[in-house]
Each structure stands twice: as C-alpha cells, then as structure tokens.
Design a protein around this motif. Structure first.
Motif, PDB file in Angstrom:
ATOM      1  N   ALA A 259     -24.388  73.176  14.111  1.00 48.27           N
ATOM      2  CA  ALA A 259     -25.726  73.088  13.522  1.00 48.27           C
ATOM      3  C   ALA A 259     -26.074  71.652  13.177  1.00 48.27           C
ATOM      4  N   VAL A 260     -25.099  70.909  12.628  1.00 49.24           N
ATOM      5  CA  VAL A 260     -25.344  69.511  12.276  1.00 49.24           C
ATOM      6  C   VAL A 260     -25.574  68.687  13.536  1.00 49.24           C
ATOM      7  N   ALA A 261     -24.771  68.924  14.580  1.00 50.46           N
ATOM      8  CA  ALA A 261     -24.916  68.167  15.829  1.00 50.46           C
ATOM      9  C   ALA A 261     -26.293  68.395  16.449  1.00 50.46           C
ATOM     10  N   LEU A 262     -26.753  69.636  16.473  1.00 50.27           N
ATOM     11  CA  LEU A 262     -28.072  69.919  17.045  1.00 50.27           C
ATOM     12  C   LEU A 262     -29.192  69.422  16.139  1.00 50.27           C
ATOM     13  N   ALA A 263     -28.964  69.441  14.827  1.00 53.67           N
ATOM     14  CA  ALA A 263     -29.974  68.920  13.897  1.00 53.67           C
ATOM     15  C   ALA A 263     -30.215  67.434  14.118  1.00 53.67           C
ATOM     16  N   LEU A 264     -29.164  66.703  14.466  1.00 51.92           N
ATOM     17  CA  LEU A 264     -29.323  65.283  14.768  1.00 51.92           C
ATOM     18  C   LEU A 264     -30.309  65.075  15.911  1.00 51.92           C
ATOM     19  N   VAL A 265     -30.266  65.964  16.888  1.00 54.05           N
ATOM     20  CA  VAL A 265     -31.175  65.841  18.028  1.00 54.05           C
ATOM     21  C   VAL A 265     -32.585  66.286  17.644  1.00 54.05           C
TER      22      VAL A 265
END
Length: 323
Positions: A259-265
C-alpha cells in the motif's frame, strides 16, 4: 478519451487499475507466485481466479482493467467476465499488442513471449483482440516500446494506428527498460497529419525505478493519460521481500508495504492510473489501501533513498525467473 470517465469519479480507488499479467498465464516473473497460485494453474482455475479478482476489483471501485496479447489468455478471461456481466458498462478496457505468447501454458518454456512491432504483427494481433473484446476495447497500446523500436518510425504502422483511432479506439504505448524516458520523448514526437498519434503512455515507475518521472510529467503536460505499471517492482516492494526501510515506514502507517509503495506512485501529479498486479483477492484489498495512505515529508524523504540506478534495476528484473 475513455479515461475522462475516471477523471470525474469520486471513489478513492478509481485511479487504481487491475493488470492481468500475473493471472492470465501460469508463468510470470512476480515474486511469491508459488504461494499465490499454488500448483493448480489449469486454464479453468486461472479463469475462475481472474473472474473473482475482477469481481472484487469492480466491487471496490476499480474501473480500469489491463490485458495484453502476450498475457496468455488474459483477453479471453476478461472478455468472458464482461460478457457474463452486461450491466458493467462503466469500465475502461485496455490491451496491448507487440508480443506473442509462446509458452503454450507452461511455466518452463524456453521463451514465454516474442516481441514483434511490425505492421504484420499489428494486423494479426488487432484481429485477435477484436475477436475477443470487440467494441469493449477502449485502449490499444504498443507493448514495451524502446528507443530502437521500429514502431517509432514505421509510417505504415502509424497510419494503421491512426485508422484505429479514427474508429474510436484510443491509441497508446507502453515502455520498458533503462531508457524509458528516451522512448517516451520519441513517442511524443510521433504525428500523423500533423496531430500527435498517442493519447496514453504506460511505464514502469516505482520506489526503486524513478528515472521515467520527468518524461512522464512531459507526457502528462502534453495531454496524455499516464498509466503506471509495476508499481510493486514485480513483488520486490511487497512483504516479505521489501527493503527494511520500506517495512519501517509501512509499520508507521499501520498498512502494508504494498500500500505504501503504490501510494508513492499515486501521489505523483502526473499519474492518471496506477496498476495493481494482484494475483489474489487479499493482495488486491491490501493494494487498494494505497488510496488512503498519508505519508509525511520525513517518510517521503526516507523512502527516496530506495531509488536504484536504472541499469541496475532493469538488470535485476531481467534476472527474475519465470515460475
């Protein structure tokens, strides 16, 4: 532009799409597939899995679904799902041509896909896609354009793509490799009768590989919809494979590394749609939490340290086994 219907949507997950690369065929390079898919990878099992994922995604607000000719039977599975649900008329359907699936439903083929950006390949695959998706196809993309791709200079191909656009199909391209920025800028310069040919671009961008960001911002400013693929770096940014730094920030948010990785995008100003490549409903639900992740400046600064040299990143990706 079919993505205009997403621009006015208000559900938090409307800018997250579902890519079918991991479930349209038995073999792929994502990490953790043995656990995700198990041993039964028959056509019917993966068809059911794909339909269940599409149901879960649609129920949670996802409205873009992404397939490709080289994703095994992804177009077939998607077409079957759409046919069985005629009331689902508010989704955007994208697919890609330029690679042919050659693994014959195995995980240990010598070659899983073969690249061909010729006019002949386009004509063949366009007909194959039309047979399956018909008028449900909104977006047709050239698969994995690189700076040396003949698709950037082939005028006959450009004319064919312009014909498809005139018939109502949005034309786009995807990119791969360490020179994505060069490929994007070259594609932005392609015109037919003085008008830009491409309306969308789909590129790899994630916490480890950020080199395409300036070119993607230019594409967005030029009016293209930007679709981001591999936001999870083929599983390298998900538990249990994620770097310790990402795990630490995820713990602070109370959500998963994915979730954090995709939130960065999602927080980039130019990303129109960010793809989840989930293989299970549990993964999908976790991915969709990205829409509500709130990262502060300190966390963003720390996560910036994850960035790799593009050549290093793509060498690592090329070494991932199909399984």
């Amino acid at each position: 532009m079919p993505f205009a219907r997403l621009a006015t949507a208000t559900t938090p997950t409307c800018h997250i799409g579902l890519g079918l690369a991991a479930v349209g065929r038995p073999g792929y390079i994502n990490l953790g597939r043995d656990e995700d898919l198990g041993e039964d990878r028959s056509v019917e099992t993966l068809r059911t899995r794909t339909h269940d994922l599409l149901d879960a995604a649609y129920a949670q607000g996802v409205r873009y679904f992404d397939a490709a000719r080289s994703y095994g039977r992804s177009e077939e599975f998607l077409a079957g799902w759409l046919s069985a649900r005629p009331a689902v008329d508010d989704v955007v359907i994208g697919s890609k041509w330029g690679y042919t699936y050659t693994a014959d439903w195995t995980t240990d083929a010598e070659k899983h896909e073969v690249k061909d950006h010729s006019v002949q390949a386009y004509d063949r695959q366009r007909a194959e896609t039309a047979d399956l998706l018909g008028d449900r196809l909104d977006l047709y993309q050239i698969h994995s354009v690189t700076p040396d791709s003949p698709a950037l200079t082939d005028k006959e191909l450009h004319a064919r793509l312009a014909e498809a656009a005139a018939q109502g199909v949005t034309v786009g391209f995807s990119t791969s490799g360490p020179a994505q920025a060069d490929a994007i800028r070259a594609a932005l310069a392609v015109t037919v009768d003085g008008e830009p040919l491409f309306r969308t671009v789909q590129s790899t961008y994630n916490a480890l590989e950020t080199s395409a960001a300036p070119a993607l911002a230019e594409a967005h400013d030029a009016g293209l919809t930007v679709i981001v693929k591999e936001g999870m770096a083929n599983g390298r940014l998900a538990d249990p494979y994620a770097p310790e730094l990402l795990k630490a920030v995820a713990a602070e948010t109370g959500l998963g590394c994915d979730a954090v990785a995709l939130a960065l995008v999602l927080r980039t100003p130019w990303a129109g749609v960010v793809l989840s490549g989930a293989a299970t409903a549990t993964q999908l639900a976790s991915n969709l939490h990205a829409a509500v992740v709130d990262l502060d400046e300190d966390q963003l600064s720390r996560l910036a340290a994850l960035t790799e040299d593009p050549q290093t990143y793509w060498n690592h990706r090329a070494a991932l086994p199909w399984h």
